[in-house]
Design an enzyme around this catalytic site. Sequence first.
Site, PDB file in Angstrom:
ATOM      1  N   LEU A   1       9.148 -21.799  -4.590  1.00 19.21           N
ATOM      2  CA  LEU A   1       8.300 -20.954  -3.882  1.00 19.21           C
ATOM      3  C   LEU A   1       7.022 -20.701  -4.671  1.00 19.21           C
ATOM      4  O   LEU A   1       7.071 -20.754  -5.835  1.00 19.21           O
ATOM      5  CB  LEU A   1       9.084 -19.419  -3.876  1.00 19.21           C
TER       6      LEU A   1
ATOM      7  N   ASP B   1       0.840  -1.191   0.005  1.00 19.93           N
ATOM      8  CA  ASP B   1       0.019   0.240  -0.018  1.00 19.93           C
ATOM      9  C   ASP B   1       0.862   1.151   0.063  1.00 19.93           C
ATOM     10  O   ASP B   1       2.052   1.319   0.629  1.00 19.93           O
ATOM     11  CB  ASP B   1      -0.898  -0.093   1.159  1.00 19.93           C
ATOM     12  N   GLY B   2       0.254   2.388  -0.518  1.00 20.49           N
ATOM     13  CA  GLY B   2       0.923   3.421  -0.430  1.00 20.49           C
ATOM     14  C   GLY B   2       1.414   4.150  -1.602  1.00 20.49           C
ATOM     15  O   GLY B   2       2.246   5.199  -1.982  1.00 20.49           O
ATOM     16  N   ASN B   3       1.285   3.508  -2.851  1.00 25.33           N
ATOM     17  CA  ASN B   3       1.726   3.737  -4.150  1.00 25.33           C
ATOM     18  C   ASN B   3       1.201   5.198  -4.560  1.00 25.33           C
ATOM     19  O   ASN B   3       2.212   5.942  -5.090  1.00 25.33           O
ATOM     20  CB  ASN B   3       1.258   3.044  -5.170  1.00 25.33           C
TER      21      ASN B   3
ATOM     22  N   ARG C   1     -12.300   2.460  -8.132  1.00 28.04           N
ATOM     23  CA  ARG C   1     -11.672   3.729  -8.273  1.00 28.04           C
ATOM     24  C   ARG C   1     -11.660   4.322  -9.753  1.00 28.04           C
ATOM     25  O   ARG C   1     -12.254   3.822 -10.497  1.00 28.04           O
ATOM     26  CB  ARG C   1      -9.737   3.178  -8.129  1.00 28.04           C
TER      27      ARG C   1
ATOM     28  N   HIS D   1       2.234   3.317  -9.041  1.00 33.29           N
ATOM     29  CA  HIS D   1       1.743   1.842  -9.351  1.00 33.29           C
ATOM     30  C   HIS D   1       3.063   1.546 -10.281  1.00 33.29           C
ATOM     31  O   HIS D   1       3.394   0.117  -9.956  1.00 33.29           O
ATOM     32  CB  HIS D   1       0.600   1.771 -10.239  1.00 33.29           C
TER      33      HIS D   1
ATOM     34  N   SER E   1      -7.840  -5.217  -5.005  1.00 31.84           N
ATOM     35  CA  SER E   1      -8.776  -5.709  -4.228  1.00 31.84           C
ATOM     36  C   SER E   1     -10.029  -5.632  -4.867  1.00 31.84           C
ATOM     37  O   SER E   1     -10.085  -4.837  -5.937  1.00 31.84           O
ATOM     38  CB  SER E   1      -8.844  -4.987  -2.878  1.00 31.84           C
TER      39      SER E   1
ATOM     40  N   ARG F   1       0.111   7.611  -2.600  1.00 34.73           N
ATOM     41  CA  ARG F   1       0.633   8.629  -1.836  1.00 34.73           C
ATOM     42  C   ARG F   1       2.277   8.924  -2.254  1.00 34.73           C
ATOM     43  O   ARG F   1       2.864  10.085  -2.187  1.00 34.73           O
ATOM     44  CB  ARG F   1       0.592   8.237  -0.277  1.00 34.73           C
TER      45      ARG F   1
END
Length: 233
Positions: free
Chosen positions: A123, A12-14, A63, A29, A57, A16
């Site tokens: 992985l 999160d925070g792209n 958006r 982003h 999400s 801002r």
Amino acid sequence: MTNPKHVAIILDGNGRWAESRGLPRIMGHKKGAERIREILKACIKLDIPYLTLYVFSIENWDRPTGEVKYLMDLLSYYLKEEIANIHKNNVKLKVIGNTTLLHEDIQKDIEYGTNLTKDNQKLTLNIALSYSGREEILMATKKIAQNILDQKISIDEINEAFFAKQLYTDQIPDPDLLIRTSGEQRLSNFLLWQLAYTELFFTNTLWPDFSIDDFLQAINNFKSRERRYGKTK
Ligand code: IPE
Ligand code: IPE
Ligand code: MG
């Protein structure tokens, strides 16, 4: 304590990050997408077998159209660009969420990528895309209800393990550590069932600034914790 086996991240925070530089949100982003490669590499190095990333999400569909379109283009680009690299590193790609809402081309890229990498062992990279924890729980509930209507199972067979098997994350252990960047301290509808006993780590660092050092700090912090699961020492 040892390294976590499964790390989940709410990146999160792209927006801002970009806004604080006077840039359009989409630049955040773009920068954020580049961080993913580094963190994946670090997980491989640390022998962490499961990494789950919350990248979009269900609520993010609401958006502005331009931002959603950019995010989808970015996703499409990275799916195409990175899949060979992912495969080369013996990483298995998995996508969780309501992928039917995605553009057909992206659905095809996901299918190609998951098929190509399905036998990889190093992985599991689990990408939460068009994901909602509540929707996932509802979907599982409906599957179980249908099984009962079809008389395939009895009510007594429904237990936690059986329920978990109906979720997108079947075969994937619950996260040991959840990291959320950008200072927000909430789950935002992420893995509501699976996070029941996960250790939470919040950092003010914005996702595009989240470095390997920040990641190692979160891992070390995790290792210093005592997980009691409701028991005494
Ligand atoms: C996270 O960054 C990426 C997505 C949710 C797609 P944000 O876009 O939420 O960035 P902020 O929270 O507005 O800064
Ligand atoms: C959560 O971040 C979703 C992802 C990181 C993909 P948001 O930025 O959408 O969440 P809220 O709105 O701050 O809760
Ligand atoms: Mg956000």
